[in-house]
Scaffold this motif. Sequence first.
Motif, PDB file in Angstrom:
ATOM      1  N   ALA A  61      56.920  40.689  33.664  1.00  0.00           N
ATOM      2  CA  ALA A  61      57.552  39.560  33.819  1.00  0.00           C
ATOM      3  C   ALA A  61      56.549  38.047  33.834  1.00  0.00           C
ATOM      4  O   ALA A  61      56.669  37.355  32.787  1.00  0.00           O
ATOM      5  CB  ALA A  61      58.307  39.223  34.960  1.00  0.00           C
ATOM      6  N   LEU A  62      55.470  38.250  34.627  1.00  0.00           N
ATOM      7  CA  LEU A  62      54.366  37.327  34.578  1.00  0.00           C
ATOM      8  C   LEU A  62      53.540  37.358  33.293  1.00  0.00           C
ATOM      9  O   LEU A  62      53.187  36.501  32.821  1.00  0.00           O
ATOM     10  CB  LEU A  62      53.703  37.366  35.829  1.00  0.00           C
ATOM     11  CG  LEU A  62      52.646  36.291  36.059  1.00  0.00           C
ATOM     12  CD1 LEU A  62      53.316  34.796  35.989  1.00  0.00           C
ATOM     13  CD2 LEU A  62      51.813  36.507  37.260  1.00  0.00           C
ATOM     14  N   LEU A  85      54.503  38.076  30.225  1.00  0.00           N
ATOM     15  CA  LEU A  85      55.418  37.643  29.229  1.00  0.00           C
ATOM     16  C   LEU A  85      55.303  36.094  29.212  1.00  0.00           C
ATOM     17  O   LEU A  85      55.343  35.501  28.391  1.00  0.00           O
ATOM     18  CB  LEU A  85      56.603  38.286  29.140  1.00  0.00           C
ATOM     19  CG  LEU A  85      56.873  39.728  28.624  1.00  0.00           C
ATOM     20  CD1 LEU A  85      58.041  40.122  28.780  1.00  0.00           C
ATOM     21  CD2 LEU A  85      56.563  39.782  27.103  1.00  0.00           C
ATOM     22  N   THR A  86      55.246  35.618  30.568  1.00  0.00           N
ATOM     23  CA  THR A  86      55.524  34.184  30.772  1.00  0.00           C
ATOM     24  C   THR A  86      54.253  33.428  30.426  1.00  0.00           C
ATOM     25  O   THR A  86      54.153  32.604  29.642  1.00  0.00           O
ATOM     26  CB  THR A  86      55.908  33.989  32.487  1.00  0.00           C
ATOM     27  OG1 THR A  86      57.107  34.629  32.845  1.00  0.00           O
ATOM     28  CG2 THR A  86      56.010  32.536  32.725  1.00  0.00           C
ATOM     29  N   LEU A  87      53.043  34.100  30.802  1.00  0.00           N
ATOM     30  CA  LEU A  87      51.916  33.630  30.315  1.00  0.00           C
ATOM     31  C   LEU A  87      51.796  33.548  28.728  1.00  0.00           C
ATOM     32  O   LEU A  87      51.090  32.567  28.275  1.00  0.00           O
ATOM     33  CB  LEU A  87      50.804  34.290  31.013  1.00  0.00           C
ATOM     34  CG  LEU A  87      50.452  34.252  32.394  1.00  0.00           C
ATOM     35  CD1 LEU A  87      49.600  35.051  33.111  1.00  0.00           C
ATOM     36  CD2 LEU A  87      50.260  32.961  33.152  1.00  0.00           C
ATOM     37  N   ILE A 119      54.246  33.430  26.607  1.00  0.00           N
ATOM     38  CA  ILE A 119      54.983  32.547  26.107  1.00  0.00           C
ATOM     39  C   ILE A 119      54.925  30.989  26.199  1.00  0.00           C
ATOM     40  O   ILE A 119      54.904  30.204  25.436  1.00  0.00           O
ATOM     41  CB  ILE A 119      56.532  32.965  26.427  1.00  0.00           C
ATOM     42  CG1 ILE A 119      57.078  34.471  25.623  1.00  0.00           C
ATOM     43  CG2 ILE A 119      57.493  32.100  25.801  1.00  0.00           C
ATOM     44  CD1 ILE A 119      58.195  34.920  26.185  1.00  0.00           C
ATOM     45  N   VAL A 120      54.799  30.940  27.527  1.00  0.00           N
ATOM     46  CA  VAL A 120      54.505  29.488  28.021  1.00  0.00           C
ATOM     47  C   VAL A 120      53.288  28.905  27.780  1.00  0.00           C
ATOM     48  O   VAL A 120      52.912  27.749  27.399  1.00  0.00           O
ATOM     49  CB  VAL A 120      54.863  29.416  29.546  1.00  0.00           C
ATOM     50  CG1 VAL A 120      54.815  28.024  30.052  1.00  0.00           C
ATOM     51  CG2 VAL A 120      56.395  29.746  29.803  1.00  0.00           C
ATOM     52  N   ARG A 121      52.208  29.632  28.254  1.00  0.00           N
ATOM     53  CA  ARG A 121      50.779  29.137  28.078  1.00  0.00           C
ATOM     54  C   ARG A 121      49.985  29.743  26.838  1.00  0.00           C
ATOM     55  O   ARG A 121      48.874  29.308  26.709  1.00  0.00           O
ATOM     56  CB  ARG A 121      50.138  29.486  29.307  1.00  0.00           C
ATOM     57  CG  ARG A 121      50.578  29.031  30.892  1.00  0.00           C
ATOM     58  CD  ARG A 121      49.481  29.254  31.520  1.00  0.00           C
ATOM     59  NE  ARG A 121      50.105  28.427  33.064  1.00  0.00           N
ATOM     60  CZ  ARG A 121      49.378  28.501  34.287  1.00  0.00           C
ATOM     61  NH1 ARG A 121      48.413  29.077  34.168  1.00  0.00           N
ATOM     62  NH2 ARG A 121      49.885  27.810  35.278  1.00  0.00           N
ATOM     63  N   ARG A 133      48.858  32.665  26.228  1.00  0.00           N
ATOM     64  CA  ARG A 133      47.742  33.521  26.680  1.00  0.00           C
ATOM     65  C   ARG A 133      47.478  34.419  25.579  1.00  0.00           C
ATOM     66  O   ARG A 133      48.585  35.010  25.159  1.00  0.00           O
ATOM     67  CB  ARG A 133      48.156  34.118  27.909  1.00  0.00           C
ATOM     68  CG  ARG A 133      47.033  35.299  28.407  1.00  0.00           C
ATOM     69  CD  ARG A 133      47.591  35.928  29.755  1.00  0.00           C
ATOM     70  NE  ARG A 133      46.201  36.899  29.977  1.00  0.00           N
ATOM     71  CZ  ARG A 133      45.483  36.833  31.014  1.00  0.00           C
ATOM     72  NH1 ARG A 133      45.257  35.433  31.620  1.00  0.00           N
ATOM     73  NH2 ARG A 133      44.585  37.538  31.217  1.00  0.00           N
ATOM     74  N   ARG A 188      47.012  38.029  24.048  1.00  0.00           N
ATOM     75  CA  ARG A 188      47.600  39.370  24.400  1.00  0.00           C
ATOM     76  C   ARG A 188      46.822  40.092  24.686  1.00  0.00           C
ATOM     77  O   ARG A 188      46.869  41.306  25.308  1.00  0.00           O
ATOM     78  CB  ARG A 188      48.678  39.593  23.298  1.00  0.00           C
ATOM     79  CG  ARG A 188      49.768  38.771  23.011  1.00  0.00           C
ATOM     80  CD  ARG A 188      50.674  39.491  22.301  1.00  0.00           C
ATOM     81  NE  ARG A 188      51.914  38.599  21.964  1.00  0.00           N
ATOM     82  CZ  ARG A 188      53.025  38.836  21.380  1.00  0.00           C
ATOM     83  NH1 ARG A 188      52.799  40.121  20.510  1.00  0.00           N
ATOM     84  NH2 ARG A 188      53.948  38.032  20.992  1.00  0.00           N
TER      85      ARG A 188
END
Length: 302
Positions: free
Chosen positions: A255-256, A258-260, A262-264, A266, A268
């Motif tokens: 979860a974290l 994917l959040t990083l 998508i949002v930031r 980051r 892969r």
Amino acid sequence: MELMQLLEGSPWTVVALAGVFGLLVGSFLNVVILRLPVMMEREWQQQCAEYLDTTSAAGKNAGKKTGKDAEKEERFDLITPRSRCPGCRHQIRAIENIPILSWLALRGRCSSCGKAISARYPAIEAATALLSMAIAWHFGATVETLAALVLTFALIALSVIDYDHQLLPDNITLPFLWLGLLLNQFGLFTDGFSAVIGAVAGYLTLWSIYWLFRLLTGKEGMGYGDFKLLAMLGAWLGWQLLLPVVLISSVLGAALGLTLIIVRGRDRQLPIPFGPYLAAAGWVALMWGSGIVEGYLDLAGW
């Protein structure tokens, strides 16, 4: 005995004492998190130099200083030297080292040069205090509270060090693995047999996943420190809680991650340390693991 009876009759006193103790330990954990990786790196460099014999005879003689001057120059551990401002080298006074309050009073800046002091220091102190209070409320005035506090402090240090350096020091994981096995010989959190099987199964579980992933992709999906951390948690919690720990940590990590991404945005390809998620899942299992397992069995109709 009278003290224990008094504390048992006043749960909020136990919680308050745990909070204050957590603040003090949190301040020390900041030192451990900052200095232990540096101490380990220096030790590795020294070992490599000795093994490869890369230093000249003159360099060796220069490096082997003796006396008080050498001790002052070379000693670097969790106690020495005293904390200093990284900017102006101002030595932190005791009054400036009071957990959280000093940072607030100084408005997050060095009293000498005005350089900003990271908010992470009071954050770690506050988090340690809050988790300590939660443990005291959950377990009460018991030996389990003392043991759970010690484990929690280790998990906090491991989490932040792994986040910073992608490193889970054996200096912490291995002693705490043995401590968990020892405590559970007296049935503190589980029985001795479950603790031993938990340690073995914890290590082999991630070790197997590591090699399977490496064979399929040619890449390393995690480090050996993760194996030891899960073995440590197995020694404390027993083999029965290993599956919830792995599942919870995997969900948190995914979860974290994917959040990083998508949002930031980051990359892969950048590795994400798995230790903090294992530690968080282990703490959750320590507090509510039995209820989680029982709830799952009820849902499954077993």
